[in-house]
Motif scaffolding. Structure first.
Motif, PDB file in Angstrom:
ATOM      1  N   CYS A  77     -54.175  -7.107 -11.552  1.00 57.96           N
ATOM      2  CA  CYS A  77     -55.190  -7.819 -12.034  1.00 57.96           C
ATOM      3  C   CYS A  77     -56.060  -7.285 -13.516  1.00 57.96           C
ATOM      4  O   CYS A  77     -56.335  -6.158 -13.481  1.00 57.96           O
ATOM      5  CB  CYS A  77     -56.406  -8.007 -10.942  1.00 57.96           C
ATOM      6  SG  CYS A  77     -57.728  -8.872 -11.183  1.00 57.96           S
ATOM      7  N   TYR A  78     -56.237  -7.962 -14.527  1.00 57.88           N
ATOM      8  CA  TYR A  78     -56.832  -7.873 -15.710  1.00 57.88           C
ATOM      9  C   TYR A  78     -56.261  -6.585 -16.420  1.00 57.88           C
ATOM     10  O   TYR A  78     -56.641  -5.879 -16.996  1.00 57.88           O
ATOM     11  CB  TYR A  78     -58.242  -7.083 -15.533  1.00 57.88           C
ATOM     12  CG  TYR A  78     -59.260  -8.230 -14.922  1.00 57.88           C
ATOM     13  CD1 TYR A  78     -59.430  -9.529 -15.287  1.00 57.88           C
ATOM     14  CD2 TYR A  78     -60.081  -7.895 -13.840  1.00 57.88           C
ATOM     15  CE1 TYR A  78     -60.061 -10.372 -14.841  1.00 57.88           C
ATOM     16  CE2 TYR A  78     -60.837  -8.906 -13.251  1.00 57.88           C
ATOM     17  CZ  TYR A  78     -60.727 -10.145 -13.629  1.00 57.88           C
ATOM     18  OH  TYR A  78     -61.764 -11.103 -13.180  1.00 57.88           O
ATOM     19  N   GLY A  79     -54.786  -6.206 -16.052  1.00 61.60           N
ATOM     20  CA  GLY A  79     -53.945  -5.373 -16.545  1.00 61.60           C
ATOM     21  C   GLY A  79     -54.494  -3.953 -16.186  1.00 61.60           C
ATOM     22  O   GLY A  79     -53.860  -2.982 -16.612  1.00 61.60           O
ATOM     23  N   HIS A  81     -55.801  -3.281 -12.493  1.00 56.45           N
ATOM     24  CA  HIS A  81     -56.112  -3.003 -11.039  1.00 56.45           C
ATOM     25  C   HIS A  81     -55.199  -3.759 -10.190  1.00 56.45           C
ATOM     26  O   HIS A  81     -54.819  -4.911 -10.367  1.00 56.45           O
ATOM     27  CB  HIS A  81     -57.551  -3.640 -10.449  1.00 56.45           C
ATOM     28  CG  HIS A  81     -58.752  -3.210 -11.146  1.00 56.45           C
ATOM     29  ND1 HIS A  81     -59.270  -1.751 -10.864  1.00 56.45           N
ATOM     30  CD2 HIS A  81     -59.527  -3.995 -11.993  1.00 56.45           C
ATOM     31  CE1 HIS A  81     -60.166  -1.845 -11.732  1.00 56.45           C
ATOM     32  NE2 HIS A  81     -60.490  -2.990 -12.285  1.00 56.45           N
ATOM     33  N   GLY A 150     -65.046 -14.185  -8.439  1.00 56.42           N
ATOM     34  CA  GLY A 150     -64.131 -13.955  -9.456  1.00 56.42           C
ATOM     35  C   GLY A 150     -63.053 -15.079  -9.661  1.00 56.42           C
ATOM     36  O   GLY A 150     -62.066 -14.805 -10.155  1.00 56.42           O
TER      37      GLY A 150
END
Length: 169
Positions: A77-79, A81, A150
């Motif tokens: 996630c988001y590069g 996590h 999110g």
């Protein structure tokens, strides 16, 4: 006791609150076994759920979601996590429960970092793996429900579903 296959065959919205209080277990390369109690989850329910990774159909990234319940779906996630999901339900009906928090670590990225969970564990069978699994010692938590976090990209209806489950501990 390690959780057995039939437990995971429930729908994500049924399974998500039932995972609260279970122990997320990770055997590290050193041999140490971490056991942290699940305190927060979110349900993602199939191709009709615009917040679900399966919303646009099966892809190489989300193909694990199409397996029978009881496997780990881990994505980046988001590069930054790695996020851990527990696949639920029957094969070819993509659903999963995001593990959002464990006792001592609030946030799905924090818990995977603390437990050294990454995409090398993607697709692991939680019923047979000796690296990643869940245990049930009978602990149950009362919980509250809220909208998921999110998912601003999802439809209004899906953004407001009360599919986030937070223990009251």
């Amino acid at each position: 006791m390690k959780i057995q296959q039939n437990f995971y065959l429930q729908s994500a919205e049924t399974l998500a609150p039932l995972l609260l209080g279970k122990l997320l277990c990770r055997k590290l390369d050193s041999g140490e076994i971490l056991r942290l109690r699940i305190t927060e989850t979110e349900a993602y329910v199939g191709e009709y759920d615009t917040a679900c990774h399966a919303h646009r159909g099966k892809t190489p990234r989300n193909s694990v979601m199409y397996e029978q319940g009881g496997v780990a779906y881990i994505y980046l996630c988001y590069g930054i996590h790695n996020l851990l999901n527990v696949v639920s339900g029957e094969a070819d009906a993509p659903e999963a429960v995001l593990i959002r928090g464990v006792k001592g670590f609030n946030g799905p990225g924090k818990l995977t970092k603390a437990m050294q969970i990454d995409r090398t564990l993607n697709g692991k069978d939680l019923t047979t793996s000796d690296e990643l699994w869940l245990e049930d010692d009978g602990t149950q938590f009362e919980y509250t429900t809220t909208p998921r976090i999110g998912i601003d990209y999802a439809s209004e209806e899906d953004r407001t579903r009360l599919w986030r489950f937070v223990s009251k501990i």
